[in-house]
Design a protein around this motif. Structure first.
Motif: not given
Length: 306
Positions: A134-136, A138-142, A146-147, A207-208
């Motif tokens: 759930x932490x890592x 989301x950075x794949x597509x979002x 996320x940033x 992510x949220x």
């Protein structure tokens, strides 16, 4: 696994997979990228759900304190509360002074803590992968969203350091998670389904939203069910009564802080969205440290805790 935990795991899996499917279909049909809600509406909804359904599971720490430390009486509870709040205050101080270190520490401790959702017999590598999903992922597509969210919590500079690292980890993490899910299915199909559902919603949903689904439908209820299941039925009423006062205290404080954002955020020199993100997630980080410390001490003492 008890029938209650099996039901909870099934409900979470169906909810997470339905959420993931909805966003995949949205991408395919109309090209949506993110939530259909306005950012502020999405944040208010997430904050409300996390406050009402997510954070109260930490209120059971009072029960652990009584069993593990023998806390009793006004002075005993005052000392315990002071120590608990003191650890939380250290986290807030770290956020104010070293936001990048705070963000890295928060994400790492959270991942280690979340890995405890899986059954106790699960190998540590699978637990580590699960905790980081759930932490890592989301950075794949979002990664951009996320940033943006991490920037509101710890500042744009800190987010600019952490998010690219998560983005580089995301694809290998997904591959390892798929392998772990296949192997996990050999011993527990439900646990494998939970891991699959978590990975699916983490990759596809914003992510949220994905964090809110996980925290409110998996992590918090699983912790509560395991904790209540570890006590005799004769003690449940006392256990719930002990958990009531910290739940109310946290809810009152969060309500007051969020109300500040709703009524007059201009006076504190930041946007309402940033203020609510900081209240919710810095608050989560602050409560996570004493929560994890207490649970780890309880495990080492051999108590049948989650």
């Amino acid at each position: 696994m008890s029938p209650g935990l099996r039901l909870q795991g099934g409900v979470f899996s169906v909810l997470a997979l339905a959420c993931a499917l909805a966003f995949v279909l949205a991408w395919v049909t109309v090209g949506l990228d993110g939530s259909s809600l306005a950012p502020m509406d999405e944040l208010w909804l997430a904050a409300a759900l996390i406050a009402v359904l997510g954070m109260p599971h930490g209120a059971l720490d009072a029960v652990f304190a009584r069993k593990l430390l023998g806390v009793k009486g006004l002075l005993g509870w005052a000392a315990f509360s002071l120590a608990y709040v003191g650890l939380a205050a250290l986290v807030v101080a770290l956020w104010a002074l070293e936001p990048t270190l705070f963000l890295c520490g928060f994400l790492l401790v959270s991942a280690l803590h979340f890995g405890g959702d899986l059954p106790a017999r699960t190998v540590w590598v699978t637990r580590a992968l699960y905790g980081g999903v759930i932490i890592v992922l989301p950075a794949l597509m979002h990664a951009h969203e996320l940033q943006r969210l991490l920037g509101m919590v710890a500042g744009p500079a800190s987010a600019a350091v952490v998010t690219p690292v998560l983005a580089q980890m995301a694809l290998p993490w997904l591959g390892a998670t798929v392998v772990a899910g296949v192997l996990l299915a050999l011993t527990s199909r439900l646990a494998a389904l939970e891991l699959t559902a978590l990975a699916a919603v983490a990759v596809s949903a914003p992510p949220l939203l994905s964090f809110t689904v996980y925290f409110c439908a998996m992590h918090s209820p699983r912790h509560i069910l395991r904790t209540l299941g570890s006590f005799p039925a004769s003690e449940l009423r006392q256990t719930l009564a002990m958990a009531l006062w910290p739940t109310l205290a946290v809810f009152v404080v969060l309500t007051a802080l969020v109300a500040t954002a709703a009524l007059g955020w201009q006076s504190i020199g930041t946007s309402a969205q940033t203020w609510v993100m900081q209240v919710v997630f810095v608050g989560l980080a602050a409560l996570t440290l004493p929560h994890v410390v207490l649970l780890e001490r309880a495990r080492r003492a051999g108590l049948p805790l989650p």
